[in-house]
Design a protein around this motif. Structure first.
Motif, PDB file in Angstrom:
ATOM      1  N   PRO A   1       0.718  13.149   0.123  1.00  0.00           N
ATOM      2  CA  PRO A   1       1.825  12.232   0.575  1.00  0.00           C
ATOM      3  C   PRO A   1       1.770  12.471   2.090  1.00  0.00           C
ATOM      4  CG  PRO A   1       2.750  13.218  -1.480  1.00  0.00           C
ATOM      5  CD  PRO A   1       1.300  13.844  -1.055  1.00  0.00           C
ATOM      6  N   GLY A   2       2.058  11.260   2.742  1.00  0.00           N
ATOM      7  CA  GLY A   2       2.085  11.555   4.419  1.00  0.00           C
ATOM      8  C   GLY A   2       0.627  11.408   5.019  1.00  0.00           C
ATOM      9  N   GLY A   3      -0.439  11.452   3.994  1.00  0.00           N
ATOM     10  CA  GLY A   3      -1.856  11.264   4.536  1.00  0.00           C
ATOM     11  C   GLY A   3      -2.330   9.806   5.197  1.00  0.00           C
ATOM     12  N   SER A   4      -3.368   9.714   5.544  1.00  0.00           N
ATOM     13  CA  SER A   4      -3.873   8.498   6.368  1.00  0.00           C
ATOM     14  C   SER A   4      -5.288   8.006   5.705  1.00  0.00           C
ATOM     15  CB  SER A   4      -4.076   8.864   7.716  1.00  0.00           C
ATOM     16  OG  SER A   4      -3.209   9.351   8.354  1.00  0.00           O
ATOM     17  N   PHE A   5      -5.420   6.732   5.834  1.00  0.00           N
ATOM     18  CA  PHE A   5      -6.533   6.004   5.355  1.00  0.00           C
ATOM     19  C   PHE A   5      -7.040   5.019   6.164  1.00  0.00           C
ATOM     20  CE2 PHE A   5      -7.717   1.867   2.790  1.00  0.00           C
ATOM     21  CZ  PHE A   5      -8.420   2.332   2.052  1.00  0.00           C
ATOM     22  N   LEU A   6      -8.607   5.138   6.263  1.00  0.00           N
ATOM     23  CA  LEU A   6      -9.150   4.159   7.391  1.00  0.00           C
ATOM     24  C   LEU A   6     -10.458   3.747   6.550  1.00  0.00           C
ATOM     25  CD1 LEU A   6      -9.259   2.973  10.364  1.00  0.00           C
ATOM     26  CD2 LEU A   6     -10.884   5.062  10.600  1.00  0.00           C
TER      27      LEU A   6
ATOM     28  N   PHE B   1      -6.373  15.763   0.096  1.00  0.00           N
ATOM     29  CA  PHE B   1      -6.816  15.440   1.496  1.00  0.00           C
ATOM     30  C   PHE B   1      -5.925  14.770   2.320  1.00  0.00           C
ATOM     31  CE2 PHE B   1     -10.449  15.926  -1.239  1.00  0.00           C
ATOM     32  CZ  PHE B   1     -11.462  16.536  -0.428  1.00  0.00           C
ATOM     33  N   ASP B   2      -6.236  15.170   3.635  1.00  0.00           N
ATOM     34  CA  ASP B   2      -5.153  14.529   4.691  1.00  0.00           C
ATOM     35  C   ASP B   2      -5.581  13.255   5.161  1.00  0.00           C
ATOM     36  OD1 ASP B   2      -3.404  17.047   5.177  1.00  0.00           O
ATOM     37  OD2 ASP B   2      -5.525  17.841   5.585  1.00  0.00           O
TER      38      ASP B   2
ATOM     39  N   LEU C   1       0.848   7.799   3.923  1.00  0.00           N
ATOM     40  CA  LEU C   1       1.153   7.593   2.380  1.00  0.00           C
ATOM     41  C   LEU C   1       2.645   7.931   1.848  1.00  0.00           C
ATOM     42  CD1 LEU C   1      -0.369   6.503  -0.475  1.00  0.00           C
ATOM     43  CD2 LEU C   1      -0.902   8.963  -0.549  1.00  0.00           C
ATOM     44  N   LYS C   2       2.975   6.826   1.298  1.00  0.00           N
ATOM     45  CA  LYS C   2       4.374   7.078   0.730  1.00  0.00           C
ATOM     46  C   LYS C   2       4.464   8.098  -0.583  1.00  0.00           C
ATOM     47  CE  LYS C   2       5.821   2.518   2.256  1.00  0.00           C
ATOM     48  NZ  LYS C   2       6.188   1.336   1.653  1.00  0.00           N
TER      49      LYS C   2
ATOM     50  N   PHE D   1       1.541   2.516   2.288  1.00  0.00           N
ATOM     51  CA  PHE D   1       1.732   3.314   3.429  1.00  0.00           C
ATOM     52  C   PHE D   1       2.901   2.991   4.189  1.00  0.00           C
ATOM     53  CE2 PHE D   1      -2.428   4.007   2.056  1.00  0.00           C
ATOM     54  CZ  PHE D   1      -2.957   5.243   2.219  1.00  0.00           C
ATOM     55  N   LYS D   2       3.347   4.003   5.331  1.00  0.00           N
ATOM     56  CA  LYS D   2       4.406   3.654   6.126  1.00  0.00           C
ATOM     57  C   LYS D   2       3.803   2.462   6.886  1.00  0.00           C
ATOM     58  CE  LYS D   2       7.677   7.317   5.694  1.00  0.00           C
ATOM     59  NZ  LYS D   2       7.860   8.607   6.207  1.00  0.00           N
TER      60      LYS D   2
END
Ligand code: SAM
Length: 207
Positions: free
Chosen positions: A144-149, A105-106, A194-195, A169-170
């Motif tokens: 990797p590179g995905g986002s979380f909220l 998932f993104d 996400l790293k 995460f970055k």
């Protein structure tokens, strides 16, 4: 911001615009501010009932994307053909059940909220337990590179979790959207990019 009058107007606007709940405007604000959702993305939405975040996310990702909702309650809206739903308790949901729908998932969203008891520390502890479960799941299903909220009722342990998000995460931070009731203790924890899950091994040797 977040006053009773504002809440009534968010409610009326959601009805007029065909969204199942006024909470859609919290996601919309954070999406506009942080650029979370794009065409073609795969989005997991935990605690999705009645379904306004799913409706919004489905519109943002479009037919080339995918939205997967999870809730212990049945969905109250119809989804487009690129929408899926799993009725489940997030505390028991496994990454394998989620990854059976899509390989990665993104974005992982969570608006999951425990049934409140009015006993503040109990509600905060239940909310934190859910956030921890959602965070673990997110780490297992995000690319990797995905986002979380994810939402949480602010209380003991939340700062530590934000710290963990910053480690994975970055960018990691807490945010209170304007559409969130002023009296509510809820905040949203954001993780961007996400790293890589595995540490990078340096294969270069000197000399
Ligand atoms: C604030 S509502 C979500 C609203 C949704 N974002 C929307 O816009 O329509 C919180 C949801 O969390 C769900 N929930 C609570 N505990 C849960 C659990 N253990 N597993 C899955 N969902 C849960 C509730 O059923 C409720 O629908």
């Amino acid at each position: 911001m977040g006053s009773r009058k504002d809440q009534d107007s968010y409610y009326r606007r959601a009805k007029q615009e065909g969204f199942a709940a006024r909470s859609v405007y919290k996601l919309q604000e954070m999406d506009q501010r942080y650029g979370l959702l794009r065409q073609g993305m795969r989005v997991l939405d935990i605690g999705c009932h009645p379904g306004s975040w799913l409706q919004y996310a489905a519109g943002r990702v479009g037919p080339g994307g995918l939205v997967l909702g999870v809730d212990i309650q049945e969905l109250a809206v119809d989804l487009p053909r690129w929408g899926r739903f799993i009725q489940a308790d997030v505390l028991k949901l496994t990454p394998a059940e989620v990854l059976a729908v899509a390989p990665a998932f993104d974005v992982v969203l969570s608006d999951v909220a425990p049934r409140t008891t009015g006993v503040r520390h109990a509600d905060e502890a239940a909310s934190l337990a859910m956030l921890e479960a959602v965070f673990d799941l997110a780490l297992a299903v995000l690319r990797p590179g995905g986002s979380f909220l994810a939402k949480v009722y602010f209380g003991p342990g939340v700062d530590q979790l934000i710290h963990q998000v910053k480690g994975r995460f970055k960018l990691g931070k807490g945010h209170k959207p304007a559409a969130s009731k002023a009296a509510s203790k809820e905040i949203y924890i954001l993780g961007r990019e996400l790293k890589n899950a595995l540490p990078q091994v340096d294969t270069q040797t000197e000399g």
